[in-house]
Design an enzyme around this catalytic site. Sequence first.
Site, mmCIF file in Angstrom:
data_model
loop_
_atom_site.group_PDB
_atom_site.id
_atom_site.type_symbol
_atom_site.label_atom_id
_atom_site.label_comp_id
_atom_site.label_asym_id
_atom_site.label_seq_id
_atom_site.Cartn_x
_atom_site.Cartn_y
_atom_site.Cartn_z
ATOM 1 N N LYS A 160 94.397 0.191 7.181
ATOM 2 C CA LYS A 160 93.541 -0.333 6.111
ATOM 3 C C LYS A 160 94.385 -1.125 5.120
ATOM 4 O O LYS A 160 95.618 -0.972 5.087
ATOM 5 C CB LYS A 160 92.853 0.836 5.404
ATOM 6 N N ARG A 189 85.340 13.125 -2.545
ATOM 7 C CA ARG A 189 85.263 11.664 -2.592
ATOM 8 C C ARG A 189 84.064 11.274 -1.729
ATOM 9 O O ARG A 189 83.001 11.033 -2.220
ATOM 10 C CB ARG A 189 86.584 11.077 -2.076
ATOM 11 N N TYR A 239 106.971 -15.112 -22.758
ATOM 12 C CA TYR A 239 105.793 -14.948 -23.606
ATOM 13 C C TYR A 239 105.994 -13.883 -24.679
ATOM 14 O O TYR A 239 106.669 -12.881 -24.450
ATOM 15 C CB TYR A 239 104.595 -14.533 -22.742
ATOM 16 N N MET A 262 102.692 -14.898 -14.764
ATOM 17 C CA MET A 262 101.787 -14.917 -13.612
ATOM 18 C C MET A 262 102.525 -15.230 -12.308
ATOM 19 O O MET A 262 102.338 -14.543 -11.304
ATOM 20 C CB MET A 262 100.674 -15.946 -13.837
HETATM 21 C C1 PLP Z 1 94.515 6.403 3.910
HETATM 22 C C2 PLP Z 1 94.049 7.589 4.599
HETATM 23 C C3 PLP Z 1 94.937 8.368 5.383
HETATM 24 C C4 PLP Z 1 96.409 8.141 5.441
HETATM 25 O O1 PLP Z 1 97.013 8.698 4.287
HETATM 26 P P1 PLP Z 1 98.579 8.613 4.070
HETATM 27 O O2 PLP Z 1 98.812 9.415 2.857
HETATM 28 O O3 PLP Z 1 98.888 7.174 3.843
HETATM 29 O O4 PLP Z 1 99.203 9.145 5.275
HETATM 30 C C5 PLP Z 1 94.391 9.402 6.117
HETATM 31 N N1 PLP Z 1 93.069 9.670 6.076
HETATM 32 C C6 PLP Z 1 92.212 8.978 5.315
HETATM 33 C C7 PLP Z 1 90.783 9.337 5.320
HETATM 34 C C8 PLP Z 1 92.665 7.909 4.545
HETATM 35 O O5 PLP Z 1 91.809 7.226 3.780
#
Ligand code: PLP
Length: 817
Positions: A488, A584, A712, A761
């Site tokens: 991701k 979550r 700045y 920036m």
């Molecule tokens: C991102 C994620 C992981 C991986 O977590 P790490 O701490 O980067 O190993 C595993 N499971 C879910 C559901 C995630 O969103």
Amino acid sequence: MLSFQQLSSITQGREVQVVQPQPVVHLLTDSRKLSQPAGTVFFAIRGKYNDGHKYLSQLYRQGVRTFVVEQGEPAALTHLYPEASILLVKDSLQALQQVAAWHRQQFQIPVIGVTGSNGKTIVKEWLAQLLSPDELVVKSPRSYNSQLGVPLSVWQLNANHTLAIFEAGISLPGEMEKLQQIIRPTLGLFTNIGSAHNEGFASLEQKVAEKLKLFAHVELLFYCADHTLVHQAVQRQSINTFTWGRRQEADVTINATTTAGHRTIVVYTYLGQKQRLALPFTDEASVENALHCLAVLLQRSLPLSEIQDRLDRLHPVAMRLEMKEAINGCYLIDDTYNNDLGGLAIALNLQASQPQRGAHTLILSDLLESGLAEEALYKQVAELVQPHRVQRLIGIGPVISKYRHLFGEAVFYTSTADFLKAFDSANFRNEVILVKGARVFGFEKIVQAFQQKVHGTVLEVNLDALVHNLNFYRSRLMPDTKLMVMVKAFAYGSGSFEVANLLQFHRVDYLAVAYADEGVMLREHGITLPIMVMNPAPDSFAKLQQYTLEPEIYALEQLQAFVASLEEGNKYKIHLKLDTGMHRLGFVSEDFEALFDLLQQYPQVQVVSAFSHLAGADEALHNDFSQQQIATFRSMATEVEARLGYSVTKHILNSAGIVRFPEHQLDMVRLGIGLYGVEATGSEQEALRPVSTLKTTVSQVKSINAGETVGYSRKGIADVAKTIATIAIGYADGYDRRFSNGVGQVLVQGQRRPLIGNVCMDMCMVDVTGLQVKAGDEVIVFGPQLTLVELANAIGTIPYELLTNVSTRVKRVFFAE
Ligand SMILES: *Cc1c(COP(=O)(O)O)cnc(C)c1O
């Protein structure tokens, strides 16, 4: 070449089955590198992370008919592989080494063995360059110097070679003796001893003694007498030596080295005469490596003018194959590193590991100094290229052009200039282009023609380090535990399809992305692994189906929307997310009744996995909570299976969880940050290799007086006169503004230097007072010497954020060592 009978007697293997035995031409240890099944013998080697026996049936299907194995029931083997000749040995790696050792003994030529902590690959490459006017040199490809690499290097020796140069690298006591027996060097070169990679050795002395074993029978050993530990150890043995040194008395005494522009002038005394030479380098490591080579040239009594002439032509050795984006969606593999057959095979394999990117093009120059007759050489080249599915071959050079008939469809040019004259960028689109040419062909001009402009800031991604980290986590898994890798957020900022491609090549089981679009992108680049999408929006459901992406389902309304979108007659795979305390996303037990009622109505929807996520796996503080989450998950998952009436893949561990709770791997684990080099629990950081280096360049250097301000809001105040370098990275590149005013540091010439003033920036300013810095110089923002963990701590965040913040306008450059 070797007959099967010889193979059998050299390895003292048990002949499980002999069927039309073929002579042995190619030695194979990595199933992915198969190029010519006929004449290949596969050694099934069991390594720390992988087991060659797993690939026997695949290779058999691909046509390999000779196997050396160390396990398996003879009856089962002959049943599975009825047409193969099979040798059963005690140790397949040892068998490979025995074959190489036997091969080595067929040749009486001088063999230079090179070892030492640093510089051995460069010294080997340079020696080969420097000696090639007089000799036909065979050398280790790249840094093939291990227990596995050395046998493969030595196997390249053929009757035309007049000199061999092989490097040897070890990490444990006992290893060098084995390498010595394979290489059997007649001459030795010991580069130096550093403190790195000490793990396997009790002391530096032990490491030196172990390395010296390579030189047990050499006629002459070259080394630098200033390296005290090496010097003392050599002196204790009766080895003939040829030394150089600045401080110590030596055969070649270095009186002075001074830099002049881009060169280093060396004044030295040899055989009582003071002489002077120029080296085309100024950095310390290159000068030392070049002086090793100089010693060898002097000992060979080459005339001084000739030595100078050859040194002038010495060029830096790119230690790695670079891969980068190029014009028109093309992808370039830049390998002008060496152009022998071994190097070509390695580069072709790398190209083959990018199978989905589009057509494969190879631009290849004449091969020099192979030790083979021309015709035989280009036959071998053609054979090597043929199975790699190279759609377009462009041969450049008078010799390869002469053998065009061997190559089928291909275009030839007699020179690089001719190719460039005819070059039309419109002819190249969405291809993986491997550019591989001997130095004299100047292929860097071709690389330039293909390359897109690079904005001064790049994120370098070390693919070898990535594989190393993957293997580390794999070594922690039970044999049947599957591996899902989280790619991701652009693979944690590292570039999603490049990383996904590599993961597919290394056979992980699953990928996961956050959004449907990320999954679509992977599919469009030809990723065929199953992909889970964690946040599938209702408007993306059609896409999921079109691209066979598997949604994570975490709420009832979401499932209702999903089933409403289903098409008649299709089957769908989903993943159920369970909330065990993260709060979550995910179902809780109270949702089950309604959830499974709904699922019951849609038998075409198959739940392939159930999973949950740990809220505090990276901190020991939360161990009890994590254990409780795991227990909750186990019982919820049992209920899921009971209600479904079939079993599903169950998984809960992330990277930190894999390290901390190995007993709860269940059916699969989900690897994230660990792959990218950050060990989230902190306890095993040493086992991982950093993957990313963020680099930028100096745009301008200024001198300011005491009392003047920088940037700045006039935040950077010079208390004394200072030298300031403006560097080409700012918060729009993802460089956090919290690094302003000395909170952040960068590496300039290897030294840590603080930021002065606010991060802007697109740029920021660094205090480089006391350093000789000029516009264009490289600056490292993070990397192995300035770690993400450290930087994250400095501004109160986590490495995840720093990595994923690197903006997409920063070019990603991938490389393999
Ligand atoms: C991102 C994620 C992981 C991986 O977590 P790490 O701490 O980067 O190993 C595993 N499971 C879910 C559901 C995630 O969103």
